[in-house]
Design a protein around this motif. Sequence first.
Motif, short mmCIF file in Angstrom:
data_model
loop_
_atom_site.label_atom_id
_atom_site.label_comp_id
_atom_site.label_asym_id
_atom_site.label_seq_id
_atom_site.Cartn_x
_atom_site.Cartn_y
_atom_site.Cartn_z
N ALA A 15 0.82 -1.20 0.00
CA ALA A 15 0.00 0.00 0.00
C ALA A 15 0.86 1.25 0.00
CB ALA A 15 -0.92 0.01 1.22
N THR A 16 1.91 1.25 0.80
CA THR A 16 2.76 2.42 0.93
C THR A 16 3.53 2.67 -0.35
OG1 THR A 16 3.01 1.98 3.27
CG2 THR A 16 4.58 3.48 2.28
N ASP A 98 -16.55 -6.77 1.96
CA ASP A 98 -15.43 -7.14 1.10
C ASP A 98 -14.10 -6.55 1.55
OD1 ASP A 98 -17.13 -8.62 -0.63
OD2 ASP A 98 -17.69 -6.78 -1.68
N ALA A 99 -13.92 -6.48 2.84
CA ALA A 99 -12.65 -6.01 3.39
C ALA A 99 -12.46 -6.60 4.78
CB ALA A 99 -12.60 -4.48 3.46
N GLN A 125 -5.22 1.03 16.25
CA GLN A 125 -6.10 1.61 15.25
C GLN A 125 -6.63 0.49 14.34
OE1 GLN A 125 -6.86 4.97 15.11
NE2 GLN A 125 -5.62 5.16 16.96
N TRP A 126 -7.80 0.70 13.80
CA TRP A 126 -8.31 -0.24 12.81
C TRP A 126 -7.58 -0.04 11.49
CZ3 TRP A 126 -10.91 -4.36 13.95
CH2 TRP A 126 -11.78 -4.38 15.04
N ASP A 234 -6.84 3.16 5.98
CA ASP A 234 -7.04 2.36 4.78
C ASP A 234 -5.72 2.18 4.07
OD1 ASP A 234 -7.82 1.19 2.42
OD2 ASP A 234 -9.58 2.49 2.14
N LEU A 235 -5.25 0.93 3.95
CA LEU A 235 -3.97 0.69 3.29
C LEU A 235 -3.99 1.15 1.84
CD1 LEU A 235 -2.79 -2.79 4.64
CD2 LEU A 235 -2.19 -0.49 5.45
N VAL A 236 -5.13 1.04 1.19
CA VAL A 236 -5.21 1.53 -0.19
C VAL A 236 -5.00 3.03 -0.21
CG1 VAL A 236 -6.72 1.79 -2.19
CG2 VAL A 236 -6.71 -0.35 -0.92
N GLY A 237 -5.50 3.72 0.78
CA GLY A 237 -5.37 5.16 0.84
C GLY A 237 -3.94 5.64 1.13
#
Length: 239
Positions: A15-16, A98-99, A125-126, A234-237
């Motif tokens: 993600a990073t 879906d996550a 944190q979530w 959010d890892l995508v974010g």
Amino acid sequence: MTAWPRNLALFACAATLGATSFAGTMRGQDPNDIEDLPAEEIALKAHDATEVVDLRAKGKMTFWSEQMRIDVALNPQGDCAGTIGQGGNTAELIRADDASYLKGDADFWKAADVDSDMVNQFADQWVKISDQLEGAEDLAELCALDSLLEPVVLSDLTRGGPGVTKGEVHKIDGKLAIPVTAKDGDVAVRIEVATEGYILKLTENGSDEPRDVAFSEFNKPVKVKAPDAEDVIDLVGLR
């Protein structure tokens, strides 16, 4: 470093870097007569009945080549809520929309081998792991009933092989149950089937993915809600 935390680290780095009720299944079958059925028929009916109800799964299973503890309430749609753990580390797990969402302390994320700045960011944190991320489907399997029950249909339990046997009715956790076992070489699978038809316990030994999982709270509705967006990383974010 263990294998399963490394997969969590891969999520973060990718993600990073830009990365029916029981009655419907067993209708017409007198529960008191289930022990009179052939062993493979007991196993098949129990698998089909257990796969379609909300329930709680608790025990140990091999995941990402490591033994993990699970304690989750889940439904046939693949939603779940509970905890997963390995070694001395435990994290909360939610699966919805879906996550998958994980919430662990600093020690959990340190064991996941993420960068030190991520440890501070993720601690308590979530963290959202969307299905679009590579490897995310493995985490989703922890909340999938067909995955948890896979040894039942992959073994001779439901095919009536020569190594399939049933035992005498006995009590397990206060409930009447029929043990059904299958052995193929070094691999042994055993299920404890309640006289009502559900699988109370599943044990698999000698395979690459041994497990020892108990099932309970059948048909207790499991309604899972994803954490509020403002409380989620959010890892995508992070791309």
